[in-house]
Design a protein around this motif. Structure first.
Motif, mmCIF file in Angstrom:
data_model
loop_
_atom_site.group_PDB
_atom_site.id
_atom_site.type_symbol
_atom_site.label_atom_id
_atom_site.label_comp_id
_atom_site.label_asym_id
_atom_site.label_seq_id
_atom_site.Cartn_x
_atom_site.Cartn_y
_atom_site.Cartn_z
ATOM 1 N N VAL A 75 0.850 -1.190 0.000
ATOM 2 C CA VAL A 75 0.000 0.000 0.000
ATOM 3 C C VAL A 75 0.885 1.239 0.000
ATOM 4 C CG1 VAL A 75 -1.678 1.342 1.320
ATOM 5 C CG2 VAL A 75 -1.886 -1.143 1.207
ATOM 6 N N LEU A 76 0.527 2.215 -0.829
ATOM 7 C CA LEU A 76 1.149 3.538 -0.772
ATOM 8 C C LEU A 76 0.069 4.520 -0.339
ATOM 9 C CD1 LEU A 76 3.732 5.186 -1.252
ATOM 10 C CD2 LEU A 76 2.862 5.689 -3.547
ATOM 11 N N GLU A 77 0.208 5.006 0.885
ATOM 12 C CA GLU A 77 -0.818 5.859 1.504
ATOM 13 C C GLU A 77 -0.331 7.290 1.556
ATOM 14 O OE1 GLU A 77 -2.996 6.188 5.857
ATOM 15 O OE2 GLU A 77 -2.461 4.212 5.065
ATOM 16 N N GLY A 78 -1.141 8.194 1.029
ATOM 17 C CA GLY A 78 -0.786 9.601 0.984
ATOM 18 C C GLY A 78 -1.003 10.302 2.307
ATOM 19 N N PRO A 79 -0.605 11.567 2.384
ATOM 20 C CA PRO A 79 -0.778 12.330 3.631
ATOM 21 C C PRO A 79 -2.250 12.479 3.983
ATOM 22 C CG PRO A 79 -0.142 13.769 1.811
ATOM 23 C CD PRO A 79 -0.005 12.374 1.310
ATOM 24 N N ALA A 80 -2.543 12.550 5.272
ATOM 25 C CA ALA A 80 -3.925 12.652 5.757
ATOM 26 C C ALA A 80 -4.286 14.113 5.997
ATOM 27 C CB ALA A 80 -4.099 11.848 7.034
#
Length: 262
Positions: A75-80
């Protein structure tokens, strides 16, 4: 005295058995990932790209690997950031925003790559416990007092909008084993991928059971003239706003002079 010698001999044999190599426990499998770079620069004409992440399994069981019972999800999760979802309704023939819901700390992007379809890897409850997959991300409402039905409706709309713009994506088969221990994952970067710190996470499953997780960070940033404007807008927001308004007024005035009719 004979009983004492018998007890000592038994204890000695027990120690030898405990320390023998045949009784040593097999180390549990683990997973590691690595990025070829810790930063990606994008320009104004960026149209999306595929990011390759390499990884390896440690202490992998050769038999399990040959049988294909190891699965990896990357998974590549972006900034929240906070996100506002609005619902439009038609009032007197005009579409207007009537209701809205604000969610806190929503991943701005979320790209998934898997060895197989998610339903073939493990049970749905495992994904919920791990918060793994776009459908299992917890979208925290700013107002917890809203009705569950309303929150669920806006949560679904948020996920659908992210998926429609390519920010939430799933690449089935995007993780491929190069050998029994090495694998390669391909995750997609949308054309409108947000800048900031992204987190790459790899989850290892063995015969449907979650084993281990590993993570690494990636910085996505603008480059060139766009980066200068982006930095100025954030570091000098007031002056940037004054400049933008002044430029708009000047453009309008010049347009009036050029296209006016005498």
């Amino acid at each position: 005295m004979a009983e004492l010698r018998t007890f000592v001999a038994a204890a000695f044999l027990s120690l030898l058995a405990a320390g023998s190599p045949g009784q040593a426990q097999t180390p549990m499998e683990s997973i590691q990932i690595g990025l070829s770079t810790d930063a990606v620069s994008i320009t104004a004409d960026f149209s999306g790209a595929d990011l390759t992440i390499f990884g390896s399994l440690e202490n992998a069981d050769p038999l399990v690997a040959r049988q294909g019972r190891y699965d990896v999800i990357v998974v590549l999760e972006g900034p929240a950031r906070p996100v506002v979802v609005r619902r439009k309704d038609r009032v007197l023939g005009i579409w207007v925003n009537l209701e809205s819901e604000t969610f806190e700390n929503v991943p701005m992007s979320y790209s998934v790559a898997t060895t197989r379809p998610l339903q073939d890897i493990t049970e749905p409850n495992s994904y919920k416990q791990l918060s793994l997959g776009a459908s299992n991300l917890y979208m925290k409402p700013a107002d917890a007092g809203d009705s569950p039905a309303t929150i669920a409706e806006f949560t679904t709309a948020l996920r659908e909008r992210k998926s429609a713009t390519g920010l939430y994506s799933e690449n089935v088969g995007g993780v491929q084993f190069l050998s029994q221990n090495l694998f390669r994952a391909t995750v997609r970067l949308a054309p409108n991928v947000p800048v900031g710190t992204h987190k790459a996470r790899a989850f290892l499953f063995k015969s449907g059971l979650f084993i281990k997780e590993s993570s690494a960070q990636l910085e996505i940033r603008k480059s060139g003239f766009e980066q200068s404007i982006f930095r100025a807008a954030h570091d000098y927001s007031f002056l940037y706003g004054v400049f933008a308004v002044s430029l708009a007024m000047l453009t309008g005035w010049l347009g009036r002079l050029i296209f006016r009719r005498d």
